[in-house]
Motif scaffolding. Structure first.
Motif, PDB file in Angstrom:
ATOM      1  N   ARG A   1       0.693  -0.942   0.145  1.00 29.70           N
ATOM      2  CA  ARG A   1       0.040  -0.118  -0.529  1.00 29.70           C
ATOM      3  C   ARG A   1       0.657   1.521   0.057  1.00 29.70           C
ATOM      4  NH1 ARG A   1      -3.101  -3.114   3.268  1.00 29.70           N
ATOM      5  NH2 ARG A   1      -2.479  -1.847   5.708  1.00 29.70           N
ATOM      6  N   GLN A   2       2.129   1.264   0.548  1.00 27.99           N
ATOM      7  CA  GLN A   2       2.924   2.682   1.102  1.00 27.99           C
ATOM      8  C   GLN A   2       3.684   2.719  -0.460  1.00 27.99           C
ATOM      9  OE1 GLN A   2       2.458   4.921   2.863  1.00 27.99           O
ATOM     10  NE2 GLN A   2       0.501   3.719   3.979  1.00 27.99           N
ATOM     11  N   LEU A   3       3.489   1.888  -1.526  1.00 33.31           N
ATOM     12  CA  LEU A   3       5.376   1.305  -1.938  1.00 33.31           C
ATOM     13  C   LEU A   3       5.103   2.489  -2.967  1.00 33.31           C
ATOM     14  CD1 LEU A   3       6.906  -0.034  -3.065  1.00 33.31           C
ATOM     15  CD2 LEU A   3       6.199  -1.119  -5.306  1.00 33.31           C
ATOM     16  N   ARG A   4       4.019   2.690  -3.585  1.00 35.72           N
ATOM     17  CA  ARG A   4       3.383   4.519  -4.487  1.00 35.72           C
ATOM     18  C   ARG A   4       3.922   5.198  -3.892  1.00 35.72           C
ATOM     19  NH1 ARG A   4       0.698   5.026  -8.825  1.00 35.72           N
ATOM     20  NH2 ARG A   4      -0.133   2.601  -9.104  1.00 35.72           N
ATOM     21  N   LEU A   5       3.447   5.920  -2.509  1.00 32.74           N
ATOM     22  CA  LEU A   5       3.398   7.268  -2.288  1.00 32.74           C
ATOM     23  C   LEU A   5       4.763   7.070  -1.612  1.00 32.74           C
ATOM     24  CD1 LEU A   5       0.670   6.827   0.828  1.00 32.74           C
ATOM     25  CD2 LEU A   5       0.389   8.211  -1.067  1.00 32.74           C
ATOM     26  N   ASN A   6       5.629   5.929  -1.336  1.00 36.10           N
ATOM     27  CA  ASN A   6       7.035   6.253  -0.957  1.00 36.10           C
ATOM     28  C   ASN A   6       8.382   6.202  -2.361  1.00 36.10           C
ATOM     29  OD1 ASN A   6       7.044   5.226   2.174  1.00 36.10           O
ATOM     30  ND2 ASN A   6       6.974   3.436   1.180  1.00 36.10           N
ATOM     31  N   LEU A   7       7.580   5.583  -3.436  1.00 33.47           N
ATOM     32  CA  LEU A   7       8.347   6.106  -4.479  1.00 33.47           C
ATOM     33  C   LEU A   7       8.094   7.175  -5.080  1.00 33.47           C
ATOM     34  CD1 LEU A   7       7.748   2.176  -6.841  1.00 33.47           C
ATOM     35  CD2 LEU A   7       9.618   3.437  -5.250  1.00 33.47           C
ATOM     36  N   GLN A   8       7.316   8.034  -4.781  1.00 34.09           N
ATOM     37  CA  GLN A   8       6.422   8.916  -5.268  1.00 34.09           C
ATOM     38  C   GLN A   8       7.022  10.296  -4.273  1.00 34.09           C
ATOM     39  OE1 GLN A   8       2.007   9.731  -4.789  1.00 34.09           O
ATOM     40  NE2 GLN A   8       1.632   8.841  -7.190  1.00 34.09           N
TER      41      GLN A   8
ATOM     42  N   ASP B   1      11.704  13.928  -3.689  1.00 35.16           N
ATOM     43  CA  ASP B   1      12.562  14.416  -2.670  1.00 35.16           C
ATOM     44  C   ASP B   1      14.098  14.773  -3.829  1.00 35.16           C
ATOM     45  OD1 ASP B   1      11.896  14.584  -0.068  1.00 35.16           O
ATOM     46  OD2 ASP B   1      12.430  12.466  -0.105  1.00 35.16           O
ATOM     47  N   CYS B   2      13.805  13.869  -4.732  1.00 36.69           N
ATOM     48  CA  CYS B   2      15.601  14.390  -5.687  1.00 36.69           C
ATOM     49  C   CYS B   2      14.882  15.783  -6.152  1.00 36.69           C
ATOM     50  CB  CYS B   2      15.331  13.263  -6.803  1.00 36.69           C
ATOM     51  SG  CYS B   2      15.966  11.622  -6.086  1.00 36.69           S
ATOM     52  N   ASN B   3      13.434  15.685  -7.035  1.00 39.17           N
ATOM     53  CA  ASN B   3      13.409  17.492  -7.262  1.00 39.17           C
ATOM     54  C   ASN B   3      14.181  18.346  -6.744  1.00 39.17           C
ATOM     55  OD1 ASN B   3      12.567  15.584  -9.866  1.00 39.17           O
ATOM     56  ND2 ASN B   3      10.352  15.828  -9.228  1.00 39.17           N
ATOM     57  N   GLY B   4      13.431  18.275  -5.082  1.00 40.09           N
ATOM     58  CA  GLY B   4      13.902  19.088  -4.532  1.00 40.09           C
ATOM     59  C   GLY B   4      15.706  19.363  -4.001  1.00 40.09           C
ATOM     60  N   GLU B   5      16.641  17.985  -4.181  1.00 40.95           N
ATOM     61  CA  GLU B   5      18.057  18.379  -4.867  1.00 40.95           C
ATOM     62  C   GLU B   5      18.489  19.005  -6.031  1.00 40.95           C
ATOM     63  OE1 GLU B   5      19.683  14.024  -3.098  1.00 40.95           O
ATOM     64  OE2 GLU B   5      18.752  14.359  -1.679  1.00 40.95           O
ATOM     65  N   ILE B   6      17.765  18.352  -6.969  1.00 46.38           N
ATOM     66  CA  ILE B   6      18.023  19.006  -7.982  1.00 46.38           C
ATOM     67  C   ILE B   6      17.883  20.265  -8.006  1.00 46.38           C
ATOM     68  CG2 ILE B   6      18.126  18.872 -10.639  1.00 46.38           C
ATOM     69  CD1 ILE B   6      17.356  16.226 -10.074  1.00 46.38           C
ATOM     70  N   ILE B   7      16.615  21.468  -7.353  1.00 47.63           N
ATOM     71  CA  ILE B   7      16.726  22.453  -7.151  1.00 47.63           C
ATOM     72  C   ILE B   7      17.597  23.459  -6.751  1.00 47.63           C
ATOM     73  CG2 ILE B   7      14.875  24.576  -6.821  1.00 47.63           C
ATOM     74  CD1 ILE B   7      12.815  22.273  -7.671  1.00 47.63           C
ATOM     75  N   ASN B   8      18.627  22.780  -5.675  1.00 47.13           N
ATOM     76  CA  ASN B   8      19.079  23.424  -4.346  1.00 47.13           C
ATOM     77  C   ASN B   8      20.764  23.338  -5.104  1.00 47.13           C
ATOM     78  OD1 ASN B   8      16.764  24.188  -2.206  1.00 47.13           O
ATOM     79  ND2 ASN B   8      17.437  21.739  -1.963  1.00 47.13           N
ATOM     80  N   GLU B   9      20.554  22.558  -6.278  1.00 49.63           N
ATOM     81  CA  GLU B   9      21.905  22.424  -7.011  1.00 49.63           C
ATOM     82  C   GLU B   9      21.984  23.370  -7.746  1.00 49.63           C
ATOM     83  OE1 GLU B   9      24.846  20.774  -5.863  1.00 49.63           O
ATOM     84  OE2 GLU B   9      23.660  20.043  -4.397  1.00 49.63           O
ATOM     85  N   PHE B  10      21.387  23.675  -8.572  1.00 48.06           N
ATOM     86  CA  PHE B  10      20.745  24.611  -9.757  1.00 48.06           C
ATOM     87  C   PHE B  10      20.948  26.384  -8.915  1.00 48.06           C
ATOM     88  CE2 PHE B  10      19.305  21.298 -12.724  1.00 48.06           C
ATOM     89  CZ  PHE B  10      19.755  21.886 -13.997  1.00 48.06           C
ATOM     90  N   ALA B  11      20.301  26.341  -8.237  1.00 49.28           N
ATOM     91  CA  ALA B  11      20.763  27.920  -7.409  1.00 49.28           C
ATOM     92  C   ALA B  11      22.525  28.140  -7.156  1.00 49.28           C
ATOM     93  CB  ALA B  11      19.590  27.412  -5.878  1.00 49.28           C
ATOM     94  N   LYS B  12      22.777  26.819  -6.400  1.00 49.68           N
ATOM     95  CA  LYS B  12      23.584  27.346  -6.225  1.00 49.68           C
ATOM     96  C   LYS B  12      24.913  27.723  -7.281  1.00 49.68           C
ATOM     97  CE  LYS B  12      24.538  23.958  -2.897  1.00 49.68           C
ATOM     98  NZ  LYS B  12      25.600  23.231  -1.980  1.00 49.68           N
ATOM     99  N   VAL B  13      24.328  26.698  -8.391  1.00 52.62           N
ATOM    100  CA  VAL B  13      25.061  26.489  -9.536  1.00 52.62           C
ATOM    101  C   VAL B  13      25.022  28.498 -10.888  1.00 52.62           C
ATOM    102  CG1 VAL B  13      24.744  26.036 -13.151  1.00 52.62           C
ATOM    103  CG2 VAL B  13      24.898  24.660 -11.018  1.00 52.62           C
ATOM    104  N   ALA B  14      23.280  29.062 -10.306  1.00 51.83           N
ATOM    105  CA  ALA B  14      23.451  30.028 -10.918  1.00 51.83           C
ATOM    106  C   ALA B  14      24.316  31.369  -9.910  1.00 51.83           C
ATOM    107  CB  ALA B  14      21.702  30.215 -10.385  1.00 51.83           C
ATOM    108  N   GLU B  15      23.950  31.151  -8.583  1.00 50.01           N
ATOM    109  CA  GLU B  15      25.036  31.754  -8.191  1.00 50.01           C
ATOM    110  C   GLU B  15      26.766  31.903  -8.470  1.00 50.01           C
ATOM    111  OE1 GLU B  15      25.519  34.947  -4.851  1.00 50.01           O
ATOM    112  OE2 GLU B  15      23.659  34.106  -5.797  1.00 50.01           O
ATOM    113  N   GLN B  16      26.845  31.172  -8.899  1.00 51.23           N
ATOM    114  CA  GLN B  16      28.449  30.816  -9.686  1.00 51.23           C
ATOM    115  C   GLN B  16      28.412  31.806 -10.823  1.00 51.23           C
ATOM    116  OE1 GLN B  16      31.292  29.960  -8.574  1.00 51.23           O
ATOM    117  NE2 GLN B  16      30.147  29.538  -6.487  1.00 51.23           N
TER     118      GLN B  16
END
Length: 709
Positions: A81-88, A93-108
């Motif tokens: 039952r929790q498999l789909r939720l966990n995957l989503q 979370d992965c998308n959030g980490e990517i956004i944070n990294e792009f913020a650093k790149v923009a700063e540079q």
């Protein structure tokens, strides 16, 4: 997340199937009354159908299963039952980490843009400063570029000038070495001369350009240096020739090298050879005079020198010693000059050939007419011949004096033979056309003329002796003396160097002078004598002459001629002895009458009518024969007792006796046939018997052979 849906469905289906005990993949039981149900009637059934219809070979499906295995997920209801939720959640979370990294790149990137802006400002400032500096220094740079170009051109000209000086100009030291007489002729001189010749050769390249002024100037200057150099070398060689000692086995290599170089100037080289020949001629002439007299114009000589004029005891020894000295001097001179003029590479010939090709008068001549190729050996022989010319003149004068004052025939011929020997020797050493060989040839001819003159004078003095034949018919003394003299001459000739095939023909004139006149004199003496003494005397002379000639192989033609004459005189003696047998036996008339007749009836009938066969004549002949036979052979031998060859005398007598016996056999046969014919006539006609011819002439041929053997 739709890719995870089949997994969840499979997990739920498996859980439902395990509760009824039918296995994880067993479908739910169907109602037997309705085997086919409409689609969508049962959701669970649809799920199960979709699960069962899923392909396990699908790549995405297999990747999904592999992902579950990595997560170690346990198949529970909660987990499913929790498999789909966990995957989503993980995706968010992965998308959030990517956004944070792009913020650093923009700063540079913002920082980089700021830095680039600053760099652009600096570049514009620097560009402005450079433009101002360029405007301020452009004139100086143009002038500097022009100066650099001019410098490169000057450097090229300097390099060209240095190369030209190295290849086409003699430096001061080299020019001084070639032109100054104070400088020695050493290796530096020859190197400078070689370089000058190379420059002269290279100037041909300069003359190939349109502007030939430079080439002509360099050629003129170099030619002047070369001429000075060759003149200096020419004078130096002349000075060296004045003090050159050819007897020194270690002749300096510098003079040999100088001659090879000087050969490139044929005129100077020939002048040096002429000067050297004159100097050596004087030296050798003085040396020959010293060897002859023991005195020298340069001063007294040592006591060990024995003058030829005092050491030679006779004319032949005197001439032989002079010729031996000339031969020794010629050999020594040639060996010494070979060191100077002969080399393995024939460098002198090459130098003269190159010099002739460069001579102006040869270049303007047509095809170099009248020139011959230089031969080092021929030139060496000519030089040695010129060196010996003075000594050769002195030698000729003295040899001519010896020849003219000689009165001995044998000595005259020995002198001629000695001169012939040395002429052949010098022909091999020098050449057949050299002056020394020609001089010896004329001396040999003079000696032969003197020999012939003396021989003829000797024959003329013996003309009185040719009139008196010795009583015992032996060879006259003048013939024995002539043969003794001839033997000495033939022994001398036997040691000569005449070619084997020409020896007999070459000796024929000698025999004609010292042999033939004496044989002719003996023949004239024999003709003045009665037979058989003339043949005996002539045979004695011919035999002793033949014996004298037979010891040498170059007199075969004369021996054959003598043998023919001996055979002729022998035949005459045989005829004389045969006539003696016929005359003294009393059978000459009988043999002469019967000899023309043959053993046929017509001739036999004539026998009894011959006067020589009549009884009185036949009886006298028989009686005379009986008286002659006991001493016939001794009397016949006595007739030729003066023949010195006893065997020849015996052979002559035996041959004559055999001829007499053959004639007697014919007489005996004819008499017997005549008796037989007379007996037949008596029997047929009944006439009284007549006396038998054999009874009147009883001797038989067998008895005659026994008595005359």
């Amino acid at each position: 997340m739709t890719s995870q849906e089949p997994v969840a469905v499979r997990l739920s289906s498996t859980a439902g199937g395990s509760r009824d005990g039918s296995g994880p993949l067993s479908p739910p039981p169907q109602s037997p009354s309705s085997p086919f149900q409409p689609k969508g009637a049962n959701p669970l059934s649809s799920k199960v159908t979709s699960v069962l219809s899923a392909s396990y070979a699908d790549t995405e499906f297999r990747e999904a299963l592999g992902l579950l295995d990595e997560r170690s997920v346990h198949s529970t209801a909660e987990t499913r039952r929790q498999l789909r939720l966990n995957l989503q959640k993980e995706v968010i979370d992965c998308n959030g980490e990517i956004i944070n990294e792009f913020a650093k790149v923009a700063e540079q990137l913002r920082r980089i843009g700021t830095t680039i802006g600053k760099l652009n400002d600096s570049y514009r400032e620097i560009n402005t400063q450079i433009s101002a500096a360029h405007n301020a220094t452009s004139a100086a740079l143009g002038e500097a570029s022009l100066l650099m170009t001019q410098r490169h051109q000057v450097e090229k000209k300097q390099a060209l000038l240095r190369a030209f000086n190295v290849n086409f100009v003699l430096n001061e030291d080299e020019a001084a070495t070639l032109t100054l007489t104070s400088e020695p002729v050493d290796d530096r001189f020859f190197l400078a001369l070689q370089r000058a010749k190379k420059i002269s050769k290279d100037c041909e390249v300069l003359l190939g350009f349109e502007n030939q002024t430079l080439g002509l100037e360099v050629m003129e200057q170099t030619t002047k240096h070369l001429n000075h150099g060759f003149q200096k070398l020419y004078r130096w060689v002349q000075r060296e020739f004045k003090t050159l000692n050819l007897e020194n086995p270690q002749i300096g290599p510098s003079i040999r090298r100088a001659l090879r170089v000087l050969a490139e100037r044929p005129t100077l080289f020939q002048n040096c050879l002429d000067f050297f020949a004159d100097a050596r001629e004087n030296v050798l002439s003085d040396a020959f005079h010293t060897a002859l007299t023991g005195s020298s114009g340069a001063g007294p000589v040592g006591p060990s020198v024995k003058p030829i004029e005092l050491a030679a005891h006779d004319s032949l020894r005197y001439v032989g010693d002079m010729l031996a000295w000339a031969h020794s001097a010629t050999v020594g001179e040639r060996e010494a000059l070979e060191v100077l003029f002969i080399s393995d590479d024939d460098e002198i010939a090459k130098g003269i050939r190159a010099g002739r090709e460069n001579e102006v008068w040869r270049l303007i001549a047509e095809d170099g007419e009248g020139e011959t190729e230089f031969d080092a050996v021929t030139a060496l022989n000519e030089l040695v011949d010129r060196d010996m010319s003075g000594a050769a003149r002195m030698l000729r004068q003295r040899v001519e004096q010896v020849i003219q004052t000689n009165e001995d025939v044998i000595l005259a011929y020995r002198l001629a033979n000695l001169l012939n020997f040395y002429k052949a020797t010098f022909s091999k050493l020098l050449s057949s056309g050299s002056a020394l060989v020609d001089s010896l040839g004329s001396l040999e001819a003079e000696a032969l003329r003197q020999f012939r003159s003396l021989a003829r004078d000797h024959v003329a003095t013996l003309q009185g002796d040719f009139q008196h034949t010795p009583a015992d018919l032996r060879p006259p003394d003048f013939l024995l003396d002539a043969l003794e003299q001839l033997t000495a001459i033939m022994k001398t000739y036997e040691t000569s160097l005449t070619a084997e095939g020409d020896r007999e023909a070459d000796f024929e004139p000698v025999l004609a002078e010292v042999f033939d006149p004496f044989i002719s004199g003996c023949s004239n003496m024999a003709r003045a004598t009665t037979p058989p003494s003339d043949s005996i005397f002539l045979i004695n002379c011919l035999l002793v002459a033949r014996n004298a000639l037979s010891r040498f192989d170059f007199t075969e033609a004369h021996i054959l001629r003598l043998q023919v004459k001996v055979s002729e005189e022998r035949a005459r003696l045989v005829g004389s002895q045969y006539g003696f047998f016929r005359a003294e036996s009393g059978l000459d008339w009988l043999i002469g009458s019967l000899l023309p007749l043959e053993e046929k009836q017509s001739d036999v009938e004539k026998v009894s009518m011959l006067e020589a066969v009549q009884a009185p004549a036949l009886t006298r002949a028989s009686q005379t024969l009986d008286n002659f036979l006991p001493s016939a052979l001794m009397d016949a031998v006595e007739n030729i007792r003066h023949l010195q060859d006893s065997k020849l005398a015996r052979d002559i007598t035996e041959e004559a006796a055999e001829m007499f016996c053959v004639d007697f056999e014919h007489v005996e046969e004819m008499l017997m046939l005549a008796d037989e014919m007379a007996e037949q006539h008596t029997e047929i006609q009944g006439t009284p018997e007549i006396q038998s011819l054999r009874a009147l002439f009883p001797r038989t041929s067998g008895e005659i052979r026994v008595l005359l053997s």
